[in-house]
Write a protein that holds these residues in place. Structure first.
Motif, PDB file in Angstrom:
ATOM      1  N   TYR A 101      13.139  22.925  28.728  1.00  0.00           N
ATOM      2  CA  TYR A 101      14.577  22.704  28.882  1.00  0.00           C
ATOM      3  C   TYR A 101      15.126  21.870  27.721  1.00  0.00           C
ATOM      4  O   TYR A 101      16.172  22.186  27.155  1.00  0.00           O
ATOM      5  CB  TYR A 101      14.856  22.007  30.221  1.00  0.00           C
ATOM      6  CG  TYR A 101      16.287  21.553  30.378  1.00  0.00           C
ATOM      7  CD1 TYR A 101      17.287  22.454  30.729  1.00  0.00           C
ATOM      8  CD2 TYR A 101      16.646  20.223  30.141  1.00  0.00           C
ATOM      9  CE1 TYR A 101      18.602  22.048  30.855  1.00  0.00           C
ATOM     10  CE2 TYR A 101      17.962  19.808  30.264  1.00  0.00           C
ATOM     11  CZ  TYR A 101      18.933  20.724  30.627  1.00  0.00           C
ATOM     12  OH  TYR A 101      20.243  20.315  30.732  1.00  0.00           O
ATOM     13  N   ASP A 102      14.405  20.812  27.369  1.00  0.00           N
ATOM     14  CA  ASP A 102      14.853  19.912  26.300  1.00  0.00           C
ATOM     15  C   ASP A 102      14.994  20.641  24.969  1.00  0.00           C
ATOM     16  O   ASP A 102      15.995  20.474  24.273  1.00  0.00           O
ATOM     17  CB  ASP A 102      13.880  18.739  26.113  1.00  0.00           C
ATOM     18  CG  ASP A 102      13.776  17.831  27.333  1.00  0.00           C
ATOM     19  OD1 ASP A 102      14.730  17.780  28.128  1.00  0.00           O
ATOM     20  OD2 ASP A 102      12.728  17.182  27.475  1.00  0.00           O
ATOM     21  N   VAL A 103      13.986  21.430  24.607  1.00  0.00           N
ATOM     22  CA  VAL A 103      14.019  22.084  23.293  1.00  0.00           C
ATOM     23  C   VAL A 103      15.129  23.121  23.210  1.00  0.00           C
ATOM     24  O   VAL A 103      15.720  23.316  22.153  1.00  0.00           O
ATOM     25  CB  VAL A 103      12.647  22.688  22.887  1.00  0.00           C
ATOM     26  CG1 VAL A 103      11.588  21.607  22.789  1.00  0.00           C
ATOM     27  CG2 VAL A 103      12.202  23.795  23.804  1.00  0.00           C
ATOM     28  N   ILE A 104      15.445  23.758  24.340  1.00  0.00           N
ATOM     29  CA  ILE A 104      16.565  24.708  24.359  1.00  0.00           C
ATOM     30  C   ILE A 104      17.886  23.950  24.275  1.00  0.00           C
ATOM     31  O   ILE A 104      18.760  24.288  23.473  1.00  0.00           O
ATOM     32  CB  ILE A 104      16.508  25.602  25.618  1.00  0.00           C
ATOM     33  CG1 ILE A 104      15.298  26.536  25.537  1.00  0.00           C
ATOM     34  CG2 ILE A 104      17.803  26.399  25.778  1.00  0.00           C
ATOM     35  CD1 ILE A 104      14.995  27.281  26.820  1.00  0.00           C
ATOM     36  N   LYS A 105      18.028  22.907  25.080  1.00  0.00           N
ATOM     37  CA  LYS A 105      19.268  22.107  25.102  1.00  0.00           C
ATOM     38  C   LYS A 105      19.565  21.480  23.742  1.00  0.00           C
ATOM     39  O   LYS A 105      20.709  21.420  23.311  1.00  0.00           O
ATOM     40  CB  LYS A 105      19.144  21.019  26.176  1.00  0.00           C
ATOM     41  CG  LYS A 105      20.288  20.051  26.255  1.00  0.00           C
ATOM     42  CD  LYS A 105      21.220  20.382  27.356  1.00  0.00           C
ATOM     43  CE  LYS A 105      22.189  19.247  27.571  1.00  0.00           C
ATOM     44  NZ  LYS A 105      23.548  19.616  27.399  1.00  0.00           N
ATOM     45  N   LEU A 106      18.514  21.024  23.047  1.00  0.00           N
ATOM     46  CA  LEU A 106      18.686  20.396  21.732  1.00  0.00           C
ATOM     47  C   LEU A 106      18.811  21.417  20.599  1.00  0.00           C
ATOM     48  O   LEU A 106      19.058  21.043  19.456  1.00  0.00           O
ATOM     49  CB  LEU A 106      17.516  19.450  21.446  1.00  0.00           C
ATOM     50  CG  LEU A 106      17.437  18.219  22.343  1.00  0.00           C
ATOM     51  CD1 LEU A 106      16.103  17.515  22.154  1.00  0.00           C
ATOM     52  CD2 LEU A 106      18.605  17.273  22.063  1.00  0.00           C
ATOM     53  N   GLY A 107      18.609  22.693  20.908  1.00  0.00           N
ATOM     54  CA  GLY A 107      18.720  23.736  19.892  1.00  0.00           C
ATOM     55  C   GLY A 107      17.514  23.800  18.965  1.00  0.00           C
ATOM     56  O   GLY A 107      17.603  24.360  17.874  1.00  0.00           O
ATOM     57  N   LEU A 108      16.401  23.250  19.389  1.00  0.00           N
ATOM     58  CA  LEU A 108      15.186  23.282  18.563  1.00  0.00           C
ATOM     59  C   LEU A 108      14.494  24.635  18.656  1.00  0.00           C
ATOM     60  O   LEU A 108      13.822  25.066  17.721  1.00  0.00           O
ATOM     61  CB  LEU A 108      14.214  22.181  18.988  1.00  0.00           C
ATOM     62  CG  LEU A 108      14.739  20.757  18.872  1.00  0.00           C
ATOM     63  CD1 LEU A 108      13.783  19.776  19.530  1.00  0.00           C
ATOM     64  CD2 LEU A 108      14.957  20.406  17.412  1.00  0.00           C
ATOM     65  N   MET A 109      14.626  25.266  19.801  1.00  0.00           N
ATOM     66  CA  MET A 109      14.069  26.594  20.050  1.00  0.00           C
ATOM     67  C   MET A 109      15.044  27.349  20.950  1.00  0.00           C
ATOM     68  O   MET A 109      15.764  26.735  21.719  1.00  0.00           O
ATOM     69  CB  MET A 109      12.698  26.493  20.741  1.00  0.00           C
ATOM     70  CG  MET A 109      11.625  25.783  19.940  1.00  0.00           C
ATOM     71  SD  MET A 109      10.109  25.454  20.895  1.00  0.00           S
ATOM     72  CE  MET A 109       9.442  27.103  21.045  1.00  0.00           C
ATOM     73  N   ASN A 110      15.044  28.665  20.837  1.00  0.00           N
ATOM     74  CA  ASN A 110      15.868  29.454  21.759  1.00  0.00           C
ATOM     75  C   ASN A 110      15.001  29.942  22.912  1.00  0.00           C
ATOM     76  O   ASN A 110      13.785  29.780  22.907  1.00  0.00           O
ATOM     77  CB  ASN A 110      16.588  30.588  21.034  1.00  0.00           C
ATOM     78  CG  ASN A 110      15.635  31.566  20.376  1.00  0.00           C
ATOM     79  OD1 ASN A 110      14.578  31.907  20.924  1.00  0.00           O
ATOM     80  ND2 ASN A 110      16.001  32.031  19.186  1.00  0.00           N
ATOM     81  N   LYS A 111      15.625  30.557  23.918  1.00  0.00           N
ATOM     82  CA  LYS A 111      14.884  30.987  25.106  1.00  0.00           C
ATOM     83  C   LYS A 111      13.780  31.972  24.746  1.00  0.00           C
ATOM     84  O   LYS A 111      12.689  31.925  25.308  1.00  0.00           O
ATOM     85  CB  LYS A 111      15.844  31.618  26.116  1.00  0.00           C
ATOM     86  CG  LYS A 111      16.712  30.618  26.831  1.00  0.00           C
ATOM     87  CD  LYS A 111      17.601  31.264  27.837  1.00  0.00           C
ATOM     88  CE  LYS A 111      18.526  30.236  28.464  1.00  0.00           C
ATOM     89  NZ  LYS A 111      19.416  30.821  29.458  1.00  0.00           N
ATOM     90  N   LYS A 112      14.056  32.867  23.807  1.00  0.00           N
ATOM     91  CA  LYS A 112      13.051  33.857  23.413  1.00  0.00           C
ATOM     92  C   LYS A 112      11.823  33.156  22.805  1.00  0.00           C
ATOM     93  O   LYS A 112      10.687  33.498  23.132  1.00  0.00           O
ATOM     94  CB  LYS A 112      13.648  34.836  22.406  1.00  0.00           C
ATOM     95  CG  LYS A 112      12.700  35.917  21.978  1.00  0.00           C
ATOM     96  CD  LYS A 112      13.335  36.868  20.999  1.00  0.00           C
ATOM     97  CE  LYS A 112      12.305  37.904  20.558  1.00  0.00           C
ATOM     98  NZ  LYS A 112      12.827  38.775  19.520  1.00  0.00           N
ATOM     99  N   GLN A 113      12.050  32.180  21.945  1.00  0.00           N
ATOM    100  CA  GLN A 113      10.943  31.444  21.333  1.00  0.00           C
ATOM    101  C   GLN A 113      10.138  30.700  22.400  1.00  0.00           C
ATOM    102  O   GLN A 113       8.911  30.662  22.333  1.00  0.00           O
ATOM    103  CB  GLN A 113      11.454  30.449  20.291  1.00  0.00           C
ATOM    104  CG  GLN A 113      12.010  31.101  19.051  1.00  0.00           C
ATOM    105  CD  GLN A 113      12.710  30.096  18.160  1.00  0.00           C
ATOM    106  OE1 GLN A 113      13.507  29.281  18.624  1.00  0.00           O
ATOM    107  NE2 GLN A 113      12.425  30.155  16.877  1.00  0.00           N
TER     108      GLN A 113
END
Length: 118
Positions: A101-113
Motif C-alpha cells: 500500500y505504501d509504495v503505491i500511495k507514494l508513487g514508488l511502484m504502480n499496482k502492476k509492478q
C-alpha cells in the motif's frame, strides 16, 4: 487526534513533533502525507534506510519491505553527514518498513509492478 491533524494538513507546534518521534504509527502517517518526520516540512525526499545500492535506478527496484522515512533537504543532508544510525538515535526516529500500500500511495511502484513482485 494527531493522526487526524496530519491527515487534514493541520500544522503543529514543535512539542507535537517531539511526540511524533516516539510513535511508529504517527511516523507512518508522516510518510504517507510526505511530511518531514523531524520538523514537519511538506513535500520532500524519501530517505532509504536500507541501501538501494550505488548507481541503481530507484524507479526499477522493488521497494516493498525496504525501510524509509521522509526528510526535508536539511535533515536529509544532516542524515548523510551523520550516518543513518546516529541520525535515527539523535532524533529518535524509526524508519518505516514499506508495505504494498505504501509504495503505491507514494508513487514508488504502480499496482502492476506490485503484482509482478508477489
Amino acid at each position: 487526534m494527531i493522526t487526524f491533524c496530519i491527515q487534514q494538513d493541520i500544522l503543529f507546534i514543535t512539542k507535537v513533533w517531539d511526540e511524533i518521534a516516539s510513535s511508529y504509527a504517527l511516523q507512518h502517517q508522516c510518510l504517507l502525507k510526505i511530511l518531514c518526520v523531524v520538523c514537519g516540512k511538506p513535500k520532500l525526499d524519501l530517505a532509504h534506510y536500507d541501501s538501494v545500492g550505488s548507481g541503481r535506478d530507484s524507479t526499477s527496484i522493488n521497494h516493498i519491505g525496504l525501510r524509509a522515512m521522509i526528510l526535508c533537504r536539511q535533515h536529509n543532508s544532516l542524515q548523510h553527514e551523520m550516518g543513518l544510525i546516529s541520525f535515527c538515535k539523535m532524533y529518535q526516529v524509526k524508519p518505516i518498513k514499506l508495505s504494498k500500500y505504501d509504495v503505491i500511495k507514494l508513487g514508488l511502484m504502480n499496482k502492476k509492478q506490485v503484482e509482478e513482485n508477489n
